[in-house]
Design a protein around this motif. Structure first.
Motif, PDB file in Angstrom:
ATOM      1  N   PHE A  52      84.746   7.466  53.460  1.00  0.00           N
ATOM      2  CA  PHE A  52      86.111   7.916  53.184  1.00  0.00           C
ATOM      3  C   PHE A  52      86.167   9.426  53.032  1.00  0.00           C
ATOM      4  O   PHE A  52      87.015  10.093  53.635  1.00  0.00           O
ATOM      5  CB  PHE A  52      86.646   7.247  51.908  1.00  0.00           C
ATOM      6  N   ILE A  53      85.250   9.961  52.223  1.00  0.00           N
ATOM      7  CA  ILE A  53      85.288  11.415  51.974  1.00  0.00           C
ATOM      8  C   ILE A  53      85.132  12.184  53.285  1.00  0.00           C
ATOM      9  O   ILE A  53      85.884  13.117  53.577  1.00  0.00           O
ATOM     10  CB  ILE A  53      84.191  11.823  50.963  1.00  0.00           C
ATOM     11  N   ILE A  54      84.151  11.770  54.079  1.00  0.00           N
ATOM     12  CA  ILE A  54      83.902  12.504  55.330  1.00  0.00           C
ATOM     13  C   ILE A  54      85.096  12.351  56.291  1.00  0.00           C
ATOM     14  O   ILE A  54      85.620  13.341  56.804  1.00  0.00           O
ATOM     15  CB  ILE A  54      82.598  12.022  56.000  1.00  0.00           C
ATOM     16  N   SER A  55      85.553  11.130  56.516  1.00  0.00           N
ATOM     17  CA  SER A  55      86.631  10.910  57.487  1.00  0.00           C
ATOM     18  C   SER A  55      87.937  11.542  57.030  1.00  0.00           C
ATOM     19  O   SER A  55      88.607  12.242  57.795  1.00  0.00           O
ATOM     20  CB  SER A  55      86.867   9.409  57.699  1.00  0.00           C
ATOM     21  N   PHE A  56      88.284  11.317  55.751  1.00  0.00           N
ATOM     22  CA  PHE A  56      89.553  11.851  55.272  1.00  0.00           C
ATOM     23  C   PHE A  56      89.512  13.377  55.217  1.00  0.00           C
ATOM     24  O   PHE A  56      90.473  14.044  55.604  1.00  0.00           O
ATOM     25  CB  PHE A  56      89.881  11.272  53.889  1.00  0.00           C
ATOM     26  N   GLY A  57      88.358  13.902  54.752  1.00  0.00           N
ATOM     27  CA  GLY A  57      88.207  15.361  54.696  1.00  0.00           C
ATOM     28  C   GLY A  57      88.341  15.962  56.090  1.00  0.00           C
ATOM     29  O   GLY A  57      89.091  16.934  56.299  1.00  0.00           O
TER      30      GLY A  57
ATOM     31  N   ALA B 243      78.703   3.563  50.078  1.00  0.00           N
ATOM     32  CA  ALA B 243      78.822   3.858  51.507  1.00  0.00           C
ATOM     33  C   ALA B 243      80.299   4.053  51.883  1.00  0.00           C
ATOM     34  O   ALA B 243      80.656   4.997  52.597  1.00  0.00           O
ATOM     35  CB  ALA B 243      78.214   2.732  52.342  1.00  0.00           C
ATOM     36  N   GLY B 244      81.134   3.173  51.335  1.00  0.00           N
ATOM     37  CA  GLY B 244      82.571   3.278  51.619  1.00  0.00           C
ATOM     38  C   GLY B 244      83.132   4.613  51.159  1.00  0.00           C
ATOM     39  O   GLY B 244      83.904   5.268  51.863  1.00  0.00           O
TER      40      GLY B 244
END
Lengths: 349, 221
Positions: free
Chosen positions: B202-207, B197-198
């Motif tokens: 991370f991928i979605i938010s950072f991307g 989940a983390g």
């Protein structure tokens, strides 16, 4: 005929001071007027009051006979049917040229709107740029878009606030004439505000010189230049100096530069009256044979002419416009002669 | 590590993500709409209106989001029931949606207000001089330009909102994080599911954040 714009004894006051005191003037339909003055003289405030962005403390403003501002009436800008060209043009950056020009035409049908935009594009010569956005245009083109946008709604009165101040000096005069042609072609009554007299002279039929919230003189550019009513206007309009002189027994004015034989203005009084006479650079001519000598203090090359700043033996400065083949160095002594056509004189207090 | 249990749990995780995204999108739309109205109220010449909006913004910015979520979950159904006389529960999803909308509106309001104020007064005057009314001026001249300038900031705030949606855990809504946690609990591999989940957050938010920065650069050039 009712004037298109009437300003009657209008005052505008800010909490700390009065910006405009009891100012009056009027413009006939189709006439282009100009308020000319240094920054802070109240000219822009007057324009904003006519537009409706400023509420007069006293007086009355009428557009085409309709009271738009008075003690009892204050029409908002959007109800005054005016057009305005702003100093920074205030084009809408998110709209292209066509949509900018058509912005005020929302009440028209799509076909009428398109036709009117087409007319405006042709009037200002921007048909090829109609799909461009404001940031893709030159300063002159942006200004023409601003003009077309304001003219499109067929305003009763066009207001132009320092419309050339963002342009190169060389562009100004050319665009001034261009704007005048466009306004005249559209038959629009307009009022321009500027601090630049060349602009005022290029565009306006009638110019008001403003000082401290008052109009000192309201006249054609020609009269302003040749018959300034007071020292301030004389100093402000054109180049020149106020040369001290004395009226002699035969009602002629004597200067250090020589004698003026023409008619002495009646208000100058008689024998012994001390006056200041406006002497333009073209009134002082270069003449090697002349007994009057002056020293060159500074010179500005203008191509066909030199503008010499000269000092008379007393230290009094005069300006002289001399054909540029008379090339004199700073410090050199030259002969000059006064060639006044008529005397514009102010009695010394 | 064995990922087979993740694969088995995938349908549940996907529907959890769908709920998260649905909540996010609706909360952004509602939050920006409400935030814009609040911004107009704050900038209004009407003292009462502007003070009310100011109080709203300061109030919601001074209390924890978790409190707002639980408050709406327990109190709002009660108020609605009392008002309408029925005893219909409005459900966790809608109470959370309303909570997010109202809470985020306070933050969006400040972004929109700054955006409106960044448009020069000359644009307003130009629109008035062309015969536009206040609402036409706002709708056709000011807001289109303001939103263009604010887009990066609004998106940045929305990325924070994306992470904050996980707080619906408090009222038992099965969003992505809660689905992952409960699936992990069931198969007894909680750490693995939480790590996953983390990674997804991370991928979605950072991307998204990287994309927003790129957009910001393009808009300023």
């Amino acid at each position: 005929m009712t004037p298109m714009l009437e300003v009657n004894a209008v005052s505008v006051r800010y909490p700390d001071r009065a910006v405009i005191e009891s100012l009056s003037f009027s413009l006939a339909s189709g006439q282009i007027g100009c308020l000319l003055g240094h920054s802070g003289c109240g000219k822009t405030t007057m324009l904003r009051a006519i537009a409706g962005f400023e509420t007069p403390a006293a007086g009355e403003i009428r557009i085409d006979g309709e009271v738009v501002a008075s003690a009892s009436t204050m029409l908002p800008p959007e109800a005054r049917r005016i057009g305005m060209v702003f100093q920074d043009y205030a084009l809408f950056p998110h709209l292209n040229v066509t949509d900018n020009i058509g912005f005020g035409l929302r009440a028209l049908s799509a076909a009428e709107r398109t036709a009117r935009i087409g007319e405006m594009l042709a009037l200002v010569g921007l048909e090829d740029e109609c799909r461009r956005f404001p940031h893709e245009l030159s300063g002159g083109q942006q200004q023409r878009v601003a003009l077309a946008r304001a003219l499109a709604t067929r305003p009763r009165l066009m207001l132009l606030d320092e419309p050339f101040s963002n342009l190169d000096a060389e562009l100004r005069e050319r665009l001034g004439l261009e704007v005048r042609d466009i306004l005249k072609a559209a038959g629009t009554t307009a009022i321009l505000v500027t601090h630049d007299q060349h602009e005022a002279f290029a565009v306006a039929d009638v110019v008001g010189v403003m000082v401290d919230g008052q109009i000192r003189q309201w006249a054609s550019p020609y009269s302003l230049y040749h018959q300034p009513v007071d020292r301030h206007v004389a100093n402000f309009i054109g180049e020149g100096v106020l040369l001290p002189g004395v009226v002699n027994a035969s009602a002629q004015i004597e200067f250090e530069l020589g004698r003026f034989d023409g008619p002495t203005p009646a208000h100058c009084g008689v024998d012994g009256c001390r006056v200041d006479v406006l002497v333009r650079p073209d009134d002082v001519q270069h003449d090697d044979a002349s007994p009057v000598r002056a020293t060159v203090l500074a010179r500005a090359f203008r191509g066909a002419e030199f503008l010499y700043t000269l000092a008379l033996p007393s230290g009094q400065k005069v300006l002289s416009l001399v054909p540029s083949h008379h090339n004199h160095a700073v410090g050199e002594e030259i002969g000059i002669r006064l060639e006044l056509e008529h005397a514009v004189a102010y009695v010394r207090e | 590590m064995d990922f087979s249990s993740l694969v088995t749990a995938m349908p549940g995780l996907v529907s959890g993500m769908m709920l998260t995204l649905k909540l996010l999108v609706l909360a952004i739309v509602g939050g920006v709409a409400l935030g814009t109205l609040l911004a107009l109220a704050r900038l209004s010449h009407n003292k009462l209106l502007s003070n009310l909006a100011g109080f709203y913004v300061n109030y919601f910015r001074s209390i924890p989001l978790l409190l707002v979520i639980t408050w709406f979950y327990f109190v709002v159904p009660f108020i609605i029931g009392w008002l309408t006389g029925t005893n219909e529960p409005i459900g966790a999803f809608y109470s959370c949606l309303v909570a997010f909308m109202m809470f985020e509106a306070a933050y969006y309001c400040e972004i929109v207000r700054a955006g409106i104020q960044s448009i020069s007064r000359g644009q307003v005057n130009a629109a008035y001089a062309l015969g536009m009314t206040y609402s036409q001026t706002m709708r056709l001249v000011i807001l289109p330009q303001a939103f263009r300038k604010m887009t990066p900031l609004l998106l940045q705030q929305s990325i924070i909102l994306f992470q904050d949606t996980s707080l619906v855990y408090a009222v038992g809504l099965m969003d992505f994080l809660n689905s992952a946690r409960s699936a992990g609990d069931i198969v007894g591999e909680l750490h693995q599911f939480l790590l996953f989940a983390g990674l997804v957050y991370f991928i979605i938010s950072f991307g998204a954040s990287t994309l927003v920065k790129r957009l910001q650069k393009r808009l300023t050039v």
